[in-house]
Write an enzyme that holds these catalytic residues in place. Structure first.
Site, PDB file in Angstrom:
ATOM      1  N   GLU A  71      -8.294   3.392  -9.681  1.00 15.13           N
ATOM      2  CA  GLU A  71      -6.996   2.459  -9.450  1.00 15.13           C
ATOM      3  C   GLU A  71      -6.858   2.075  -7.934  1.00 15.13           C
ATOM      4  O   GLU A  71      -6.479   3.070  -7.343  1.00 15.13           O
ATOM      5  CB  GLU A  71      -5.995   2.841 -10.092  1.00 15.13           C
ATOM      6  CG  GLU A  71      -5.787   3.402 -11.657  1.00 15.13           C
ATOM      7  CD  GLU A  71      -6.030   2.351 -12.489  1.00 15.13           C
ATOM      8  OE1 GLU A  71      -6.067   0.880 -12.035  1.00 15.13           O
ATOM      9  OE2 GLU A  71      -6.366   2.397 -13.627  1.00 15.13           O
ATOM     10  N   CYS A 129       1.051  -0.846  -5.955  1.00 18.31           N
ATOM     11  CA  CYS A 129      -0.166  -1.499  -6.203  1.00 18.31           C
ATOM     12  C   CYS A 129      -0.194  -2.674  -6.945  1.00 18.31           C
ATOM     13  O   CYS A 129      -0.978  -3.766  -7.058  1.00 18.31           O
ATOM     14  CB  CYS A 129      -1.088  -0.438  -7.076  1.00 18.31           C
ATOM     15  SG  CYS A 129      -0.213   0.038  -8.382  1.00 18.31           S
TER      16      CYS A 129
HETATM   17  P1  NAP Z   1      -5.699   6.478   0.342  1.00 14.79           P
HETATM   18  O1  NAP Z   1      -5.639   6.559   1.673  1.00 14.79           O
HETATM   19  O2  NAP Z   1      -7.010   6.027  -0.162  1.00 14.79           O
HETATM   20  O3  NAP Z   1      -5.586   7.935  -0.571  1.00 14.79           O
HETATM   21  C1  NAP Z   1      -5.546   7.950  -1.699  1.00 14.79           C
HETATM   22  C2  NAP Z   1      -5.671   9.510  -2.320  1.00 14.79           C
HETATM   23  O4  NAP Z   1      -7.078   9.997  -1.885  1.00 14.79           O
HETATM   24  C3  NAP Z   1      -4.835  10.493  -1.397  1.00 14.79           C
HETATM   25  O5  NAP Z   1      -4.446  11.538  -2.132  1.00 14.79           O
HETATM   26  C4  NAP Z   1      -5.450  11.083  -0.415  1.00 14.79           C
HETATM   27  O6  NAP Z   1      -5.268  12.187   0.223  1.00 14.79           O
HETATM   28  C5  NAP Z   1      -6.901  11.128  -1.117  1.00 14.79           C
HETATM   29  N1  NAP Z   1      -8.132  11.115  -0.004  1.00 14.79           N
HETATM   30  C6  NAP Z   1      -8.613  10.447   1.018  1.00 14.79           C
HETATM   31  N2  NAP Z   1      -9.808  10.769   1.527  1.00 14.79           N
HETATM   32  C7  NAP Z   1     -10.138  11.931   0.543  1.00 14.79           C
HETATM   33  C8  NAP Z   1     -11.215  12.631   0.574  1.00 14.79           C
HETATM   34  N3  NAP Z   1     -12.307  12.309   1.127  1.00 14.79           N
HETATM   35  N4  NAP Z   1     -11.514  13.516  -0.514  1.00 14.79           N
HETATM   36  C9  NAP Z   1     -10.504  13.547  -1.303  1.00 14.79           C
HETATM   37  N5  NAP Z   1      -9.406  12.784  -1.554  1.00 14.79           N
HETATM   38  C10 NAP Z   1      -9.223  11.844  -0.377  1.00 14.79           C
HETATM   39  O7  NAP Z   1      -4.673   5.669  -0.164  1.00 14.79           O
HETATM   40  P2  NAP Z   1      -2.961   5.952   0.167  1.00 14.79           P
HETATM   41  O8  NAP Z   1      -2.966   5.357   1.205  1.00 14.79           O
HETATM   42  O9  NAP Z   1      -2.563   7.265  -0.291  1.00 14.79           O
HETATM   43  O10 NAP Z   1      -2.584   4.691  -0.801  1.00 14.79           O
HETATM   44  C11 NAP Z   1      -2.595   3.397  -0.554  1.00 14.79           C
HETATM   45  C12 NAP Z   1      -3.485   2.500  -1.609  1.00 14.79           C
HETATM   46  O11 NAP Z   1      -3.551   2.788  -2.877  1.00 14.79           O
HETATM   47  C13 NAP Z   1      -3.289   1.023  -1.460  1.00 14.79           C
HETATM   48  O12 NAP Z   1      -4.593   0.478  -0.977  1.00 14.79           O
HETATM   49  C14 NAP Z   1      -2.927   0.733  -2.771  1.00 14.79           C
HETATM   50  O13 NAP Z   1      -3.340  -0.438  -3.344  1.00 14.79           O
HETATM   51  C15 NAP Z   1      -3.615   1.681  -3.630  1.00 14.79           C
HETATM   52  N6  NAP Z   1      -2.862   2.031  -4.839  1.00 14.79           N
HETATM   53  C16 NAP Z   1      -3.361   1.733  -6.033  1.00 14.79           C
HETATM   54  C17 NAP Z   1      -2.728   1.849  -7.199  1.00 14.79           C
HETATM   55  C18 NAP Z   1      -3.452   1.352  -8.464  1.00 14.79           C
HETATM   56  O14 NAP Z   1      -2.655   1.908  -9.349  1.00 14.79           O
HETATM   57  N7  NAP Z   1      -4.310   0.711  -8.382  1.00 14.79           N
HETATM   58  C19 NAP Z   1      -1.342   2.639  -7.111  1.00 14.79           C
HETATM   59  C20 NAP Z   1      -0.913   2.882  -5.915  1.00 14.79           C
HETATM   60  C21 NAP Z   1      -1.640   2.732  -4.664  1.00 14.79           C
HETATM   61  P3  NAP Z   1      -4.642  12.402   1.528  1.00 14.79           P
HETATM   62  O15 NAP Z   1      -3.446  11.691   1.508  1.00 14.79           O
HETATM   63  O16 NAP Z   1      -4.564  13.927   1.753  1.00 14.79           O
HETATM   64  O17 NAP Z   1      -5.497  11.756   2.577  1.00 14.79           O
END
Ligand code: NAP
Length: 681
Positions: free
Chosen positions: A258, A297
């Site tokens: 997602e 999101c």
């Molecule tokens: P993100 O930076 O992509 O991080 C998402 C998750 O992935 C976090 O738990 C992060 O952990 C983890 N992560 C990052 N790099 C990783 C790696 N190399 N290995 C394992 N895990 C890793 O996104 P975010 O900033 O938290 O969230 C914002 C984004 O999420 C926005 O783009 C939004 O559109 C999207 N979103 C989508 C939905 C949906 O349902 N479609 C819902 C909410 C948000 P760390 O924090 O420890 O880096």
């Protein structure tokens, strides 16, 4: 101020943050409030613990037992939610935002608990669809079944919903019978840690069913096998990196994503100023832009309005957004809190400036806005910003760049076809809303934009009082979307549980299928008992037990009597010549309902006994007409038994009505509630 040590819960032990931990700052004050991350994580041990301890115990439970576990988890979180509210303000969220995250998460657990109990069997196997007839004589049949994956579900969540984000994945996972390892985003993981502690301390879950990683996952994803799966929520960039990892690809590990989405909201051509729809549109858009400071999101990123209504819509939004007070989220006067971190603020401002290449900012100035009860420099505050894009056909960034904050772009459309083109330029979205009272517009958009969206939300004067909101995924309906939105799907009731199970096609004889599915299949061995099945308690009925009635002949007088008595004097029962002209009938025929009523008259036992009520009838088919002079007999077989509560359970009977030539004339499933004890005897 003490700095919170955010721990992980691995293989039954709480593990502290250590030297490799990351600082987490308050969204409001900018101060370091917590640290998360450890180098002491034994990822192999965690996976083994879940597979060896949690998985087998969860799989031994039935769906109903797991559902009751979810209900208890929801209740305990509900009892302690004030603690979760208190700790969540530091993420920048207001009390209203907490209702979405914390109460929304608890509500999701409750819904899955209830769906598990009402829509899934009290069994370990879920039957998908009906028996498939694979042979002429019914000796070789097919049935799809679903059983839980025998590995671990790894949940990687985004920062914006530290509680709902975890629970919306955990509920279907546990209901499926699969253990989970939860990895929240570091920026808000202290809230998730508290929710996990509350659940674990309540001692509801079997050992190994739930583990938590606060901070980095280390090499855990590289250790997954084909029985494990990943459910990811976050940015498209991270999703791509993780799903493209060689281990995930080589082992075909299920990866649900997602990710970003440029959701649109369309103002219908009929929704002119002065209509309830116009006011509703302004309310939905301004709310979606500012709830969770736009870090949703599903937030509305593109506002698509009829060309002549652009000005009135901007002015109405200006008035609505001017009322949004920004500041300390714990202050009751605040309507919009802060973004989660200063990094997120920098990211939103950068993305807004890219959108600004295609569009002009008409509302909100990040350099000049007022804040209540907080320091503008220290906290991650931004105002709601509305951009106006005059030429959305040529523009690129407004359809491709997601500023994950209170940022949205308004754009004009010429006609409904053009509106659909613009909406679909999001290249796959989680949701689009359409505010219209015109049913033809709704159908046209559903037909042409459906394939580009996981959810279409229609709202107007008729539904607005009870509607759930453009931005709220509800546990009953699917959440996810194609393309840019990640191609994943979650929630949707039982559909969401299926992501954690394997669907297997089972083929074999009726006896084999009956034994596997615990549901009697016609053709399997029948058991005959001397006493009438209606005189026996729930426990004393065996699967496949069959009661055969004597025959009853149907006369023309019966048909006429039934017709006059019920008022059903349809020509096929009353007029020989007219019935003959009908391609289905040889002449006058008995009513289908007469056949059903006479069938009941043949198999019912009149005395007060364990059968409490007839609660329904499923899958009724009339196969052959019954004419005057025909004799019918009934075979009543115990097809399936489901305990319902402490006093009684549901019995599903297979009913086959045949004529004097042993031809099936009607077939159905009858549902009764049967007592465990002998009522009135
Ligand atoms: P993100 O930076 O992509 O991080 C998402 C998750 O992935 C976090 O738990 C992060 O952990 C983890 N992560 C990052 N790099 C990783 C790696 N190399 N290995 C394992 N895990 C890793 O996104 P975010 O900033 O938290 O969230 C914002 C984004 O999420 C926005 O783009 C939004 O559109 C999207 N979103 C989508 C939905 C949906 O349902 N479609 C819902 C909410 C948000 P760390 O924090 O420890 O880096």
């Amino acid at each position: 101020m003490t700095i919170h040590n955010v721990m992980s819960f691995a293989a039954g032990q709480w593990i502290s943050a250590d030297d490799c931990a990351r600082d987490i700052r308050s969204a409001v004050t900018g101060e370091v409030i917590a640290r998360a991350g450890t180098s002491a994580l034994d990822t192999g041990g965690m996976l083994e613990f879940a597979r060896a301890k949690g998985g087998p115990v969860l799989r031994a439970m039935t769906f109903h037992q797991r559902a009751s576990m979810l209900k208890k988890l929801a209740a305990v979180l509900d009892q302690h939610k004030q603690k979760l509210y208190d700790i969540s303000f530091a993420t920048g969220a207001t009390q209203k935002d907490h209702l979405i995250d914390i109460d929304g998460g608890i509500g999701t657990l409750f819904v899955f608990a209830s769906k598990g109990r009402r829509e899934m069997p009290d069994a370990q196997i879920y039957l998908d669809g009906n028996i498939e007839q694979l042979s002429r004589n019914g000796t070789f049949l097919g049935q799809h079944i679903c059983t839980p994956l025998q590995g671990v579900a790894v949940h990687i969540n985004a920062f914006n919903f530290p509680v709902w984000g975890m629970l919306e994945k955990l509920a279907p996972t546990l209901l499926a019978g699969v253990p989970a390892i939860v990895k929240p985003a570091t920026a808000s993981c202290y809230v998730t840690e508290l929710a996990v502690r509350i659940m674990l301390e309540a001692d509801i879950l079997p050992e190994g069913a739930l583990q938590l990683v606060s901070g980095g996952l280390d090499d855990l994803l590289n250790r997954l096998t084909h029985q494990d799966m990943v459910s990811f929520t976050g940015s498209a960039e991270t999703a791509l990196k993780l799903r493209a990892a060689p281990n995930i690809l080589e082992n075909s590990i299920r990866f649900i994503a997602e990710q970003d989405s440029l959701n649109a909201s369309v103002l219908g051509p009929d929704a002119k100023p002065g209509t309830p729809e116009f006011d509703l549109f302004v309310k939905e858009v301004s709310r979606e832009m500012t709830v969770k400071a736009g870090q949703k999101c599903t937030a509305i990123r593109r506002i698509v309005v009829p060309e002549p209504l652009v000005e009135p819509a901007i002015e109405a939004l200006r008035t609505a957004l001017a009322k949004v007070t920004i500041g300390d989220p714990s202050n009751e006067a605040t309507r919009m809190g802060a973004l989660v971190s200063s990094e997120q603020k920098a990211d939103v401002l950068e993305k807004a400036s890219i959108i600004g290449r295609d569009a002009e900012r008409v509302i909100g100035d990040p350099q000049n806005f007022s804040i209540i009860g907080a320091d503008a420099e220290a906290g991650a505050f931004v105002p709601p910003m509305l951009f106006y894009c005059a030429d959305p056909d040529q523009a690129e960034h407004v359809h491709t760049v997601e500023a994950f904050g209170p940022v949205s772009t308004i754009m004009p459309y010429r006609d409904v076809t053009h509106a659909i083109e613009l909406v679909n330029k999001g290249q796959g979205s989680l949701v689009a809303s359409i505010i219209t009272h015109d049913t033809r517009v709704a159908r046209e958009i559903a037909l042409e934009a459906g394939a580009f969206h996981g959810r279409l939300y229609f709202n107007n004067r008729d539904s607005m009082k009870e509607s759930t909101g453009h931005g709220s995924p509800v546990p009953h309906m699917v959440h996810g979307g194609p393309g840019r939105a990640g191609g994943g799907e979650e929630l949707g009731g039982v559909r969401g549980v299926m992501h954690y199970m394997q669907r297997t096609a089972i083929q074999g004889s009726p006896d084999i299928l009956t034994a596997i599915t615990e549901k009697w299949v016609p053709g399997a061995i029948e058991i005959t008992e001397d006493d009438h099945p209606f005189t026996r308690t729930f426990q004393r009925l065996s699967l496949g037990e069959t009661f055969k009635t004597p025959a009853r002949q149907i006369s023309l007088e019966d048909i006429e009597h039934f017709a006059e008595f019920t008022g059903d004097t349809f020509y096929a029962h009353m007029d020989e010549a007219a019935a003959k002209r009908n391609p289905f009938f040889p002449g006058r025929v008995a009513h289908g309902y007469l056949v059903l009523s006479f069938a009941a008259g043949l198999f019912v036992h009149p005395d007060e006994g364990p059968v409490l009520a007839n609660t329904g009838l499923d899958n009724l088919r009339f196969m052959k007409p019954v004419t005057a002079g025909d004799s019918i007999t009934v075979r009543l077989s115990v097809q399936h038994k489901t305990p319902r509560n402490a006093d009684y359970g549901e019995v599903r009977w297979h009913v086959a009505v045949t004529n004097q030539d042993n031809e099936l004339v009607a077939e159905y499933e009858l549902l009764t509630m049967n007592a465990y004890g002998n009522v009135g005897l």
